[in-house]
Motif scaffolding. Structure first.
Motif, PDB file in Angstrom:
ATOM      1  N   VAL A  78      23.962  -0.690  12.634  1.00 15.00           N
ATOM      2  CA  VAL A  78      22.405  -0.561  12.981  1.00 15.00           C
ATOM      3  C   VAL A  78      21.959   0.679  11.996  1.00 15.00           C
ATOM      4  N   ASN A  79      21.180   0.378  11.136  1.00 13.91           N
ATOM      5  CA  ASN A  79      20.732   1.511  10.241  1.00 13.91           C
ATOM      6  C   ASN A  79      21.614   2.462   9.537  1.00 13.91           C
ATOM      7  N   THR A  80      22.714   1.769   9.248  1.00 11.33           N
ATOM      8  CA  THR A  80      23.798   2.462   8.572  1.00 11.33           C
ATOM      9  C   THR A  80      23.803   2.303   7.120  1.00 11.33           C
ATOM     10  N   ALA A  81      24.488   3.072   6.475  1.00 13.41           N
ATOM     11  CA  ALA A  81      24.829   2.772   4.815  1.00 13.41           C
ATOM     12  C   ALA A  81      26.305   3.164   4.672  1.00 13.41           C
ATOM     13  N   ASP A  82      26.806   2.564   3.645  1.00 11.10           N
ATOM     14  CA  ASP A  82      28.381   2.955   3.539  1.00 11.10           C
ATOM     15  C   ASP A  82      28.457   4.399   2.804  1.00 11.10           C
ATOM     16  N   TRP A  83      29.603   4.586   2.523  1.00  6.42           N
ATOM     17  CA  TRP A  83      30.019   5.863   1.950  1.00  6.42           C
ATOM     18  C   TRP A  83      29.452   6.191   0.409  1.00  6.42           C
TER      19      TRP A  83
ATOM     20  N   LEU B 256      35.795   5.614   8.091  1.00  2.42           N
ATOM     21  CA  LEU B 256      35.309   6.478   6.865  1.00  2.42           C
ATOM     22  C   LEU B 256      34.508   5.531   6.030  1.00  2.42           C
ATOM     23  N   ALA B 257      34.521   4.081   6.026  1.00  2.00           N
ATOM     24  CA  ALA B 257      33.752   3.426   5.107  1.00  2.00           C
ATOM     25  C   ALA B 257      32.300   3.607   5.728  1.00  2.00           C
ATOM     26  N   THR B 258      32.151   3.320   6.922  1.00  2.00           N
ATOM     27  CA  THR B 258      30.892   3.061   7.628  1.00  2.00           C
ATOM     28  C   THR B 258      30.228   4.388   8.139  1.00  2.00           C
ATOM     29  N   MET B 259      31.062   5.333   8.315  1.00  2.00           N
ATOM     30  CA  MET B 259      30.504   6.711   9.052  1.00  2.00           C
ATOM     31  C   MET B 259      29.361   6.388   9.808  1.00  2.00           C
ATOM     32  N   PRO B 260      29.740   5.898  11.003  1.00  2.00           N
ATOM     33  CA  PRO B 260      28.654   5.567  11.898  1.00  2.00           C
ATOM     34  C   PRO B 260      27.763   6.635  12.469  1.00  2.00           C
ATOM     35  N   PHE B 261      27.980   7.907  12.363  1.00  2.00           N
ATOM     36  CA  PHE B 261      27.551   8.987  12.924  1.00  2.00           C
ATOM     37  C   PHE B 261      26.517   9.420  11.931  1.00  2.00           C
ATOM     38  N   LEU B 262      26.432   8.789  10.825  1.00  2.00           N
ATOM     39  CA  LEU B 262      25.220   8.967   9.832  1.00  2.00           C
ATOM     40  C   LEU B 262      24.403   7.572   9.614  1.00  2.00           C
ATOM     41  N   VAL B 263      22.971   7.889   9.816  1.00  2.00           N
ATOM     42  CA  VAL B 263      22.115   6.774   9.905  1.00  2.00           C
ATOM     43  C   VAL B 263      20.903   7.033   9.091  1.00  2.00           C
ATOM     44  N   THR B 264      20.391   5.941   8.321  1.00  2.00           N
ATOM     45  CA  THR B 264      19.267   6.126   7.538  1.00  2.00           C
ATOM     46  C   THR B 264      17.960   6.204   8.289  1.00  2.00           C
TER      47      THR B 264
ATOM     48  N   SER C  50      17.534   8.621  13.340  1.00  2.00           N
ATOM     49  CA  SER C  50      17.406   8.515  14.868  1.00  2.00           C
ATOM     50  C   SER C  50      18.870   8.988  15.429  1.00  2.00           C
ATOM     51  N   LEU C  51      18.597   9.876  16.432  1.00  2.00           N
ATOM     52  CA  LEU C  51      19.632  10.464  17.069  1.00  2.00           C
ATOM     53  C   LEU C  51      20.329   9.277  17.948  1.00  2.00           C
ATOM     54  N   THR C  52      19.337   8.469  18.512  1.00  2.00           N
ATOM     55  CA  THR C  52      19.745   7.458  19.345  1.00  2.00           C
ATOM     56  C   THR C  52      20.792   6.640  18.735  1.00  2.00           C
ATOM     57  N   ASP C  53      20.301   6.253  17.313  1.00  2.00           N
ATOM     58  CA  ASP C  53      21.340   5.122  16.444  1.00  2.00           C
ATOM     59  C   ASP C  53      22.471   5.943  16.173  1.00  2.00           C
ATOM     60  N   MET C  54      22.548   7.059  15.766  1.00  2.00           N
ATOM     61  CA  MET C  54      23.680   7.887  15.539  1.00  2.00           C
ATOM     62  C   MET C  54      24.765   7.933  16.880  1.00  2.00           C
ATOM     63  N   VAL C  55      24.277   8.246  18.107  1.00  2.00           N
ATOM     64  CA  VAL C  55      25.055   8.119  19.225  1.00  2.00           C
ATOM     65  C   VAL C  55      25.374   6.852  19.498  1.00  2.00           C
ATOM     66  N   ARG C  56      24.491   5.901  19.630  1.00  2.00           N
ATOM     67  CA  ARG C  56      24.885   4.404  19.651  1.00  2.00           C
ATOM     68  C   ARG C  56      26.011   3.814  18.759  1.00  2.00           C
ATOM     69  N   ASN C  57      25.751   3.891  17.423  1.00  2.00           N
ATOM     70  CA  ASN C  57      26.918   3.500  16.589  1.00  2.00           C
ATOM     71  C   ASN C  57      28.232   4.157  16.633  1.00  2.00           C
ATOM     72  N   THR C  58      28.154   5.377  17.012  1.00  2.00           N
ATOM     73  CA  THR C  58      29.361   6.294  17.071  1.00  2.00           C
ATOM     74  C   THR C  58      30.223   5.486  18.032  1.00  2.00           C
TER      75      THR C  58
ATOM     76  N   ILE D 206      29.845   2.771  19.824  1.00  2.00           N
ATOM     77  CA  ILE D 206      30.280   1.171  19.760  1.00  2.00           C
ATOM     78  C   ILE D 206      31.514   1.397  18.790  1.00  2.00           C
ATOM     79  N   MET D 207      31.368   2.294  17.668  1.00  2.00           N
ATOM     80  CA  MET D 207      32.618   2.152  16.586  1.00  2.00           C
ATOM     81  C   MET D 207      33.721   2.544  17.871  1.00  2.00           C
ATOM     82  N   ALA D 208      33.716   3.601  18.446  1.00  2.00           N
ATOM     83  CA  ALA D 208      34.734   3.920  19.297  1.00  2.00           C
ATOM     84  C   ALA D 208      35.341   2.613  20.146  1.00  2.00           C
ATOM     85  N   LEU D 209      34.506   1.771  20.722  1.00  2.00           N
ATOM     86  CA  LEU D 209      34.573   0.867  21.502  1.00  2.00           C
ATOM     87  C   LEU D 209      35.368  -0.375  20.652  1.00  2.00           C
ATOM     88  N   VAL D 210      34.930  -0.385  19.584  1.00  2.00           N
ATOM     89  CA  VAL D 210      35.932  -1.299  18.583  1.00  2.00           C
ATOM     90  C   VAL D 210      37.258  -0.786  18.418  1.00  2.00           C
TER      91      VAL D 210
END
Length: 444
Positions: A285-290, A357-365, A368-376, A378-382
């Motif tokens: 969500v609201n991510t961009a690739d490397w 490394l390809a998604t870097m979920p801790f960076l969002v376009t 939003s701090l919420t998106d950064m935390v949530r994506n990171t 969730i990636m950890a859950l994956v």
């Protein structure tokens, strides 16, 4: 077998698959890709020919060089065939069980709406075309092989006996419920994953065949993108061959299918239609690739892209090492060579590292701090899901002494298990280093 030594005192356990099998398949696959590029054959049927080009050299190598058909693990005695009259009734019951199993799989395909839309339609078309031939060839194949099996009464026979009304062994009858359950689990794995693998065979293959190298040669992002696609094409082709050739004469049959519900749940949520990564575990969500984050920095793009290509190559290597035997949720022989010398689950390590490394979920376009935390998170859950898969697979494979021997050797010699053990001792999780590590050989 194929024992290799880490040193003179602690030889690595033998591998069920030689390195030459995968190399032979890789040469065959790459040869067909070059032919397809030369003549512009980028369609789905050309992609299936690529599977054939990958499979045939591996079968030839396995039979002529490794002589897998002579191994005791096949359960075949070629020198002392039984009289046809002695095995005829067994073959009839086995065919009844086998055909009924296929009918159940066909029924599930029929009622599964997702199998008749999108990329799955190609799988269904191929299976509809192949069904009459497979059905017809199964008769002489089963009749012939039953004469050579040391014990021809396998799971299909037990299922056939059940369908014919014979009583269970618990009640003085002939069929064994556990062998029926094993038979149905094994075919459940093959039915579920083969449809998925065939459905994704044409996509990447067509892209590689159509690739104009001149347009990407000076762009590090484009080069990395196409090399990554090439690695996934190799992975998909070998995996598809693995699901197709689960045959005892090739010693590539399913010894056991994972009997634990947790193992099935952990695996199936990673694949459609049950996949959670497109729903609750969507970390994009609201991510961009490397390439977006490093745009304009050519050196970093080249280094980062090279790292991603290497990770994908390790992932593909882990599949190639299986040769004819790749499969999720099954035990088809223990691998100890290739990338399995360094960690028991190279595909899982490579795949999850690639995603981070390809998604870097801790960076969002969105910023939003919420998106950064949530994506990171969730990636950890994956990644945790794949650790869960590893644990359930280990529980299954440890029933084989050969895997236990391999796991213990890895703890003593392999770099990644040794590093994990050292870390666990340092933080007090383990009282000593030489206990078995919770890593395992992946099934995917």
């Amino acid at each position: 077998m194929f024992t290799q030594k880490s040193d003179g005192h602690d030889p690595r356990p033998p591998s069920a698959v030689s390195s030459g099998v995968g190399v032979a398949g890789l040469i065959g696959l790459l040869s067909w890709i070059l032919i397809a590029r030369q003549y512009g054959m980028d369609g789905p049927y050309s992609a299936l020919v690529a599977c054939l080009s990958c499979a045939v050299p591996m079968v030839v190598w396995s039979l002529l060089y490794d002589k897998v058909h002579l191994r005791a693990s096949t359960g075949i005695d070629w020198k002392n065939p039984k009289p046809f009259k002695q095995t005829f009734d067994i073959s009839v019951a086995k065919l009844a069980g086998l055909w009924a199993t296929w009918a159940i799989i066909a029924f599930i395909y029929c009622i599964g709406r997702w199998y008749w839309t999108g990329q799955y339609q190609f799988s269904m078309e191929m299976m509809e075309t192949a069904a009459p031939f497979v059905l017809g060839l199964s008769v002489p194949y089963v009749m012939w092989m039953d004469r050579h099996f040391v014990e021809p009464r396998d799971g299909a026979w037990h299922f056939g006996q059940f369908l014919m009304g014979a009583g269970s062994q618990d009640h003085g009858g002939e069929y064994d419920r556990e062998k029926i359950y094993h038979h149905l689990r094994a075919w459940g794995v093959k039915g579920f994953f083969l449809a998925f693998m065939i459905s994704i065979v044409p996509g990447g293959f067509g892209e590689i065949v159509r690739l104009d190298i001149a347009q990407v040669v000076n762009d590090p992002v484009a080069i990395a993108h196409w090399l990554i696609i090439a690695m996934f094409v190799i992975d998909v082709q070998f995996a598809t061959v693995g699901y197709l050739l689960t045959m005892k004469p090739l010693d590539a049959h399913i010894r056991t299918a994972n009997p634990y519900l947790a193992g099935w749940v952990a695996a199936l949520i990673c694949y459609p239609p049950f996949i959670l990564m497109n729903g609750p575990l969507n970390y994009n969500v609201n991510t961009a690739d490397w390439a977006y984050w490093f745009e304009g920095h050519q050196t970093i793009l080249a280094i980062w892209g090279a790292g991603l290509v290497i990770l994908t190559a390790i992932y593909a290597w882990a599949t190639v090492a299986f040769g004819l035997r790749f499969s999720n949720l099954t035990h088809r022989g223990i691998l100890t060579n290739g990338p399995y010398r360094f960690t028991k689950h190279p595909a899982y390590v490579a795949k999850n590292s690639y995603w981070w490394l390809a998604t870097m979920p801790f960076l969002v376009t969105s910023g939003s701090l919420t998106d950064m935390v949530r994506n990171t998170v969730i990636m950890a859950l994956v990644s945790a899901v794949y650790y869960w898969r590893a644990k359930t697979e280990e529980k299954h494979l440890l029933s084989d002494p050969a895997y236990k021997e391999y796991a213990e050797w890895m703890d003593r010699n392999a770099p990644i298990p040794r590093a994990i053990n050292w870390a666990k001792v340092k933080i007090g999780w383990w009282p000593q280093v030489d206990k078995a590590a919770p890593e395992i050989q992946p099934a995917e």
